[in-house]
Design a protein around this motif. Structure first.
Motif, short mmCIF file in Angstrom:
data_model
loop_
_atom_site.label_atom_id
_atom_site.label_comp_id
_atom_site.label_asym_id
_atom_site.label_seq_id
_atom_site.Cartn_x
_atom_site.Cartn_y
_atom_site.Cartn_z
N UNK A 1 0.83 -1.20 0.00
CA UNK A 1 0.00 0.00 0.00
C UNK A 1 0.86 1.25 0.00
N UNK A 2 1.96 1.23 0.76
CA UNK A 2 2.90 2.34 0.84
C UNK A 2 4.19 1.80 1.42
N UNK A 3 5.26 2.60 1.43
CA UNK A 3 6.51 2.10 2.01
C UNK A 3 6.41 1.73 3.48
N UNK A 4 5.39 2.25 4.18
CA UNK A 4 5.24 1.94 5.60
C UNK A 4 4.15 0.90 5.87
N UNK A 5 3.51 0.42 4.80
CA UNK A 5 2.40 -0.52 4.98
C UNK A 5 2.45 -1.62 3.91
N UNK A 6 2.85 -2.85 4.30
CA UNK A 6 2.94 -3.94 3.33
C UNK A 6 1.61 -4.57 2.96
N UNK A 7 0.50 -4.05 3.49
CA UNK A 7 -0.82 -4.60 3.12
C UNK A 7 -1.01 -4.49 1.61
N UNK A 8 -1.79 -5.39 1.00
CA UNK A 8 -1.97 -5.36 -0.46
C UNK A 8 -2.43 -4.00 -0.95
N UNK A 9 -1.69 -3.44 -1.92
CA UNK A 9 -2.01 -2.15 -2.51
C UNK A 9 -2.88 -2.29 -3.74
N UNK A 10 -3.00 -1.24 -4.53
CA UNK A 10 -3.92 -1.26 -5.68
C UNK A 10 -3.40 -1.99 -6.91
N UNK A 11 -2.09 -2.30 -6.95
CA UNK A 11 -1.49 -2.84 -8.19
C UNK A 11 -1.20 -4.35 -8.03
N UNK A 12 -1.73 -5.13 -8.97
CA UNK A 12 -1.57 -6.58 -8.95
C UNK A 12 -1.14 -7.08 -10.32
N UNK A 13 -0.16 -7.96 -10.34
CA UNK A 13 0.27 -8.60 -11.58
C UNK A 13 0.01 -10.09 -11.49
N UNK A 14 -0.68 -10.62 -12.50
CA UNK A 14 -1.02 -12.04 -12.49
C UNK A 14 -1.32 -12.53 -13.90
N UNK A 15 -1.69 -13.80 -13.99
CA UNK A 15 -1.98 -14.45 -15.27
C UNK A 15 -3.48 -14.46 -15.51
#
Length: 815
Positions: free
Chosen positions: A174-188
């Motif tokens: 989410x941000x450099x201080x928060x490793x929670x899943x952010x808005x950007x995802x890469x997948x198949x």
């Protein structure tokens, strides 16, 4: 800003860099949990697992990182469930379940039961953390690589296990201080021909594309590099992408960062830092479907969008304004029943979106063509692989097509006979290609004749001859292509260049606000008739910026060259330029720390595009606060390319006797010797960074005569350990200490006296994005000879160069 107490600074650094002792070995057992303050180290000492806290937070997480780069976390277990205080613990139960508990022994995360009899958890040398039966090699019941965070390591799978339904994708923090899943995802994406997609929320941002037998369609450049081995597996039970390196000595990672870029990074052992090997999306054409259905995006063209042969813009008005997302429509409908349709080959392209295509990997190209002709809904076909095997057929609109200079594929687009030209039918493909080439050459010849006639007429009308005014340093003579605006249209748009519409004035001439139609706001730069330098800059800007497209560069909509008028038409920036905010006490408070930091990052991204990622390698030469425009959301846009220079791939530095630019932003080697390179822009960027942080001009009256300028002032504070005193006082309530210190250090690294000591912009972007990375210590800045403010303001003089007894004297032309 006042000095922070030493105790507070010490506490900050303790929280931001957690160094813990290791427990014995790489293995966790039910009788030996991992406490906060302990670590597991893989057998080859390549990876470490332990507790960590990101910057600006006391929250604790279990993570994995490369031993050579402790702050760079590549996997997080409890990314959505932090421990709010210290004294957490990681353990494995007797049935093989990994559990993280907080200081109250409350379970906050678990891996799920593995049903093992004698379980252990082991950190492997590839960064994978596995749960398995003790003393049984090669098997595991659970592994961290099935649940990636924001990073894909060599050997990890990105994609689907079709039996279990497991989908392995990579999601930004989410941000450099928060490793929670952010808005950007890469997948198949499994639909149609499987392909890799970068999503922003539910919207496609970048289509990496399908596998073509050698690489993914959206990254053909990777074929040039020999250290990576790519693979894309499509089987009945799984579909996945994987990469490895040609040597295990390479330390690398593929990361989706919180700003929405996919970066392939390589560790440089000599400099002890990460280098950005590739960064995507790298240009405007990489973003999904910039030119709409049946449109082709090509960064070598200007405008970048064009329609496929046999198609025309769906919205000509928007097309003229360089907005191509409406796409194109057929000129003539297909005639499937009578069998008169044919195909035109579009070469070297990224194949259209394959999510609604049909794929037969056993079919050859000829059979693929015949199948397409028999299907009245078929719009195009192509080989699935570069070697010509396999068949992809599209039965819907063709979207997200772009042209490559290297590594593209051939696309066969179905057209009505009338759009193919005389004698072109589907049974004569070779003749069709030859005729199409002939038509193109004929069209070019016809256009050349038309241009010559047009030039002659304009000369008779008294128009100035551009060739006579071109900058002597710019001799490539490249063609330029832009929408031409009628002078009457510009007069109406600007209310006849009324004083109320005037936004300001520069060396080029005045700038006016205008409005096309009901909604389109524009800014018009009008060349002053008395400005010889302005004519040079006009030509330079037309030939350069028309070919550049990036979200952090100002967008040129067109130009007007009617009579003696020479005007450039840009998108309008409602917040005007950065200096209007930065050096004004009242407006400066509107720039909080996050806004300033976003501006710094945006300028860095734009400059990196100019230096590395655009098809023209460009040095700006006049980067300064007044040339950074701000849109309605305060996003920065680099502007004013009148002094820019093209740099060839084989050039490392150039010299000039005509030194142009702005005092305070020029690098020492350029100001004194006329030597410039990409490192000259890096110097200017460093000055700009320090100005943004301090809210002060590099050459302002606020600095004492003893200190000389902002660079000397910043260097003195940094050497004394008082770097935070440089920060603008208005930021005291919004400042991030870690980001501020990191940014000041980056700024000082950029303004080092020796050009070879300055980082490249790719390194700068990485330094700004990886705020915990240990940076080298800056060396002495390149100070510029002190001048008074009155001299600075009056330094807009023309360049004069004279030679006396073979002694060259160059007079600097300041701005």
């Amino acid at each position: 800003m006042g000095r922070l107490p030493a105790a507070l600074l010490s506490l900050f650094f303790i929280l931001a860099s957690r160094v813990s002792p290791s427990i014995a070995g790489d293995t966790l057992t039910p009788t030996q949990p991992l406490a906060d303050g302990q670590e597991l180290i893989s057998a080859g000492e390549r990876f470490i697992l332990g507790f960590f806290s990101p910057i600006k937070t006391n929250n604790c997480y279990i993570g994995i990182w490369y031993k050579v780069s402790p702050p760079t976390v590549v996997w997080v277990a409890n990314r959505q469930h932090p421990i709010s205080e210290r004294n957490g613990s990681l353990s494995i139960t007797v049935n093989g379940t990994l559990i993280i508990t907080d200081q109250n022994s409350k379970t906050i995360w678990s891996s799920g039961s593995s049903g093992l009899a004698n379980p252990v958890a082991q950190l492997l040398d590839d960064g994978n953390f596995i749960v398995k039966e003790a003393n049984i090699p090669g098997s595991f019941a659970w592994q961290s690589s099935d649940y990636p965070s924001d990073t894909l390591l060599p050997g990890m799978k990105l994609g689907w296990n079709l039996k279990s339904g497991l989908n392995r994708n990579v999601t930004s923090w989410t941000s450099p201080s928060d490793p929670a899943p952010g808005p950007y995802t890469m997948g198949v994406d499994l639909h149609g021909n499987p392909q890799i997609i970068l999503w922003e929320g539910s919207s496609q941002l970048w289509r990496v594309g399908p596998w073509n037998g050698k690489t993914l369609a959206g990254i053909p450049d990777i074929l040039r590099y020999k250290i990576f081995i790519l693979d894309f597996v499509i089987k009945n039970d799984e579909v996945f992408y994987m990469y490895n390196t040609t040597s295990t000595s390479f330390i690398t990672r593929l990361t989706v960062n919180y700003t929405g870029f996919v970066q392939r990074l390589v560790w440089l052992d000599d400099s002890k830092m990460w280098s950005s090997y590739m960064s995507e999306p790298k240009d405007q054409c990489d973003y999904v479907s910039q030119c709409g259905a049946y449109g082709v995006c090509n960064t070598d063209d200007s405008p970048i969008c064009s329609c496929l042969q046999g198609f025309k813009p769906r919205s000509p008005t928007n097309w003229d304004l360089r907005e191509g997302k409406d796409g194109c429509t057929r000129r003539m409908g297909l005639d499937c029943q009578n069998g008169t349709d044919g195909f035109v080959i579009v070469k070297d392209v990224k194949l259209p979106d394959t999510s609604r295509s049909m794929v037969d990997r056993s079919m050859g190209l000829d059979e693929c063509r015949a199948t397409c002709l028999r299907n009245c809904s078929c719009t195009a076909y192509a080989s699935a692989n570069i070697n010509g095997s396999g068949c992809i057929i599209w039965t819907t609109e063709l979207t997200d097509i772009r042209v490559y200079s290297f590594g593209g594929q051939d696309l066969y687009v179905r057209l009505a006979a009338a759009d193919l030209g005389p004698g072109l039918h589907h049974s004569h493909s070779r003749t069709m290609v030859g005729t199409v080439v002939g038509c193109v050459l004929g069209t070019l010849l016809f256009a050349s004749v038309g241009i010559c006639i047009w030039i002659q007429r304009r000369r008779r009308a008294g128009a100035i001859t551009f060739a006579s005014h071109r900058n002597n340093e710019y001799k490539e003579g490249k063609d330029w292509e832009l929408p031409l605006f009628d002078l009457g249209t510009i007069i109406v748009a600007t209310n006849n260049f009324s004083i109320e519409n005037k936004l300001g004035k520069g060396g080029f001439g005045p700038v006016y606000k205008g409005k096309l139609g009901e909604e389109q706001e524009i800014a018009v730069k009008r060349l002053s008739k008395t400005s010889a330098q302005g004519a040079d800059e006009f030509m330079n800007e037309v030939t350069l910026i028309a070919k550049l497209q990036h979200r952090n560069l100002v967008r040129l909509l067109g130009c007007c060259t009617q009579g003696e008028e020479k005007m450039l038409v840009y998108e309008y920036m409602p917040n005007k330029s950065l200096d209007a905010f930065l050096f004004d006490k009242d407006k400066g408070v509107l720039l909080d720390w996050q806004t300033r930091y976003n501006i710094i990052e945006g300028i860095a991204q734009g400059l990196l595009y100019l230096h590395r990622d655009s098809r023209l390698r460009i040095i700006h030469r006049d980067l300064k606060a007044s040339n950074i425009l701000l849109d309605k959301d305060m996003n920065p846009k680099i502007s004013d390319f009148g002094l820019a220079r093209i740099f060839r791939e084989d050039e490392t530095a150039l010299n000039t006797r005509r030194v142009v630019g702005t005092y305070g932003y020029m690098s020492p080697e350029y100001a004194m010797y006329g030597a410039f390179s990409v490192k000259s822009d890096v110097f200017s960027f460093g000055v700009l960074v320090l100005e943004i942080i301090s809210g002060k001009k590099n050459r302002g009256d606020f600095i004492s005569e003893h200190e000389g300028n902002l660079l000397a002032h910043a260097w003195g504070l940094w050497k004394e350990g008082n770097g935070l005193e440089l920060v603008d006082e208005s930021l005291s309530n919004s400042i991030s200490i870690a980001e501020a210190l990191n940014s000041i250090k980056v700024g000082l690294l950029c303004v080092q006296e020796c050009p070879k000591d300055r980082p490249t912009m790719s390194s700068v972007v990485l330094m700004l994005g990886s705020k915990n990375t240990s940076l080298p210590d800056p060396k002495h800045p390149g100070f510029f000879p002190t001048r008074t403010s009155s001299e600075i303001e009056s330094s807009k003089s023309k360049t004069d160069s004279a030679s006396i007894n073979e002694l060259s004297v160059t007079i600097v032309e300041g701005r």
